[in-house]
Design an enzyme around this catalytic site. Structure first.
Site, PDB file in Angstrom:
ATOM      1  CE  LYS A  47      -3.919   2.083   2.465  1.00 49.19           C
ATOM      2  NZ  LYS A  47      -4.810   1.731   3.912  1.00 49.19           N
ATOM      3  CB  SER A  49      -8.295   3.321   2.721  1.00 45.77           C
ATOM      4  OG  SER A  49      -7.394   2.759   3.727  1.00 45.77           O
ATOM      5  CB  SER A  89      -8.395   0.551   5.560  1.00 48.73           C
ATOM      6  OG  SER A  89      -9.112   1.458   5.391  1.00 48.73           O
TER       7      SER A  89
HETATM    8  N1  GLN Z   1     -13.481   3.975   6.169  1.00 46.78           N
HETATM    9  C1  GLN Z   1     -12.658   3.961   7.486  1.00 46.78           C
HETATM   10  C2  GLN Z   1     -12.195   5.515   7.500  1.00 46.78           C
HETATM   11  O1  GLN Z   1     -12.526   6.264   6.592  1.00 46.78           O
HETATM   12  C3  GLN Z   1     -11.491   3.547   7.857  1.00 46.78           C
HETATM   13  C4  GLN Z   1     -10.307   3.608   6.925  1.00 46.78           C
HETATM   14  C5  GLN Z   1      -9.211   2.853   7.411  1.00 46.78           C
HETATM   15  O2  GLN Z   1      -9.271   1.985   7.933  1.00 46.78           O
HETATM   16  N2  GLN Z   1      -7.980   3.363   7.102  1.00 46.78           N
HETATM   17  O3  GLN Z   1     -11.627   6.094   8.524  1.00 46.78           O
END
Ligand code: GLN
Length: 485
Positions: free
Chosen positions: A78, A153, A177
């Site tokens: 990532k 994400s 994410s």
């Molecule tokens: N969807 C969640 C957020 O936007 C989790 C994102 C994540 O785990 N980085 O904060």
């Protein structure tokens, strides 16, 4: 094209060790697969073709090394994990040209184990989102249906693994994410216990919530990667000095006798799509057939989890992201004449809408007049939520539920930020409590024909038990074939 890319990470690692395939051959195959599928999927921000081939040649020249469990295995990272000499963007304009001078610890450990990195994966900007639609560069498509999102994400990581561009990827999980894209893309994703893997070199979003974890095509693959990355790191004081068990040795169990699976009513009721419920319920029934018993448990504070999470995550983000000021890292507006104008212009132009929204809200909940009303209250609810899990784990060994209320949605469908936040209802509690949680693909939804992920959650440092249960279940589920691209 041969079928090399359909192998699991564990299979390709064995072939490489045995000398049945050369590293160059495997890397070239992955690069060809990337070229063939990227026009549709767009999983990668950077393809590291030249570096990967150079590394592959060097590995081939030296020959297989049994002390290196990932010897020659192509992987993707990532793009918020720092890679020495390789651009690391965080999916943001503000870091578009940022080239770190050190590797994240997790990256260094994989490299040390022989992994070959072939790309950096697309993501929601600074990991803020659930669909990878918030990347500053482009959107990634779901390999199962390119009209749909891959989840987020870590959507690029999910898509690259599902599309067979590599054999495993790293994602990060602050509120889901790793698990959401794994669920949407039909792969295995594990968010370890907070502190299990060093966060050194992970560009921070919510420091008390962030964890790095593996995204792979099998449970065994996830165990293999966790094995390499887990353990204390003096460079991250929140990484815990708890012994790393042998995750692989625990796999291959015969049955699930004696395993108590908790089913929280809050995860199985209202708001859950029928097709997701059905697929997850069927998987639980398989666990029962293998000897597991199910027990009802209560996670009564689930309805407050989203509010709690978004206060804490945004507060931490507003503080973490203050370092991106146009002075020390990344993009700078060159026209501004005064320092304060330079800060403002660099941040306004460098950050996307969602990131700015969160910095503003996070700053607000931390401001002196509102700190007690919001941040402090959220911290207290977080503590209570943790206690709920402690109580639940007195009655069961693992908790099972869905990862997401729906399968992958159509791109653009959740334009309202609140609708997007609601997708996280089942994933964020594990981060607030610091406990491990994973997504296991259990089949395709009856209506959408898209992958469904079952979520397993366990007490802190229960990854070994969780992986062994997941692997047993995996063996009785019909395997998902790779999506046609
Ligand atoms: N969807 C969640 C957020 O936007 C989790 C994102 C994540 O785990 N980085 O904060």
């Amino acid at each position: 094209m041969s079928e090399l890319h359909t192998k699991t990470l564990s299979e390709i690692a064995a072939l490489l060790q045995a000398g049945d395939v050369k590293v160059v051959e495997v890397v070239e195959h992955c690069l060809a697969r990337i070229e063939a599928t990227e026009p549709k999927v767009r999983a990668l921000i950077t393809v590291m073709g030249d570096e990967a081939l150079k590394q592959a040649e060097a590995l081939d020249a030296a020959g297989p090394d049994p002390s290196k469990p990932l010897w020659g295995v192509p992987m993707v990272l990532k793009d918020l994990l720092t890679t020495k000499g390789v651009r690391t963007t965080c999916g943001s304009r503000i870091l578009e040209n940022f080239v770190p001078f050190y590797d994240a610890t997790a990256v260094a450990r994989l490299k040390e184990a022989g992994a070959v990195f072939i790309g950096k994966a697309n993501m929601d900007e600074f990991a803020m989102g659930s669909s990878t639609e918030n990347s500053a560069f482009f959107m990634t498509a779901n390999p199962w249906d390119v009209e749909r999102v891959p989840g987020g994400s870590s959507g690029g990581s999910g898509a690259t693994v599902a599309a067979g561009q590599c054999f495993g990827a790293l994602g990060t999980d602050t509120g889901g994410s790793i698990r959401t894209p794994s669920s949407f893309c039909g792969i295995v994703g594990l968010k370890p216990t907070y502190g299990r893997i060093s966060r050194f070199g992970l560009i921070a979003y919510g420091s008390s919530l962030d964890q790095i974890g593996p995204m792979t095509r099998s449970v065994e693959d996830a165990a293999r990667l966790l094995q390499v990355m887990a353990g204390h790191d003096p460079k991250d004081s929140t990484s815990v000095d708890v012994e790393v068990p042998d995750y692989l040795a625990a796999l291959g169990r015969e049955d699930l006798k004696g395993v108590r699976i908790g089913l929280p009513e809050e995860y199985w009721g209202e708001g859950l799509d029928a097709e997701v419920k059905e697929a997850c319920r069927a998987a639980v029934a398989e666990m029962e057939k293998l000897g597991a018993v199910t027990v009802p448990v209560k996670l009564a504070l689930t309805e407050y989890a989203i509010a709690t999470y978004y206060i804490i995550a945004m507060a931490e983000a507003s503080s973490n992201l203050s370092r991106f000021d146009g002075v020390r890292f990344g993009y700078r507006n060159k026209k501004a004449e005064e320092l304060i104008d330079m800060y403002t212009a660099s941040r306004t132009e460098g950050f996307g809408d969602e990131v700015q929204r969160r910095i503003i809200m996070g700053t607000y909940v931390l401001s002196s007049g509102y700190y007690d009303a919001y941040y402090n209250k959220a911290a207290k609810v977080r503590r209570l939520l943790r206690q709920d899990f402690d109580k639940a784990f007195e009655q069961c060994d693992l908790i099972a539920g869905p990862v997401c209320p729906t399968t992958a949605f159509v791109t653009g469908d959740k334009a309202d930020p609140l609708q997007m936040y609601l997708m996280d209802i089942f994933t964020i509690s594990a981060n607030l409590a610091g406990i491990p949680a994973m997504s296991l693909p259990v089949g395709l939804g009856r209506d959408s024909h898209m992958p469904v992920g079952l979520q397993l959650m366990g007490p802190a440092f229960s990854e070994q038990a969780m992986l062994s249960v997941a692997e047993r279940l995996e063996r009785v589920l019909p395997p998902l074939s790779m999506p046609e691209l």
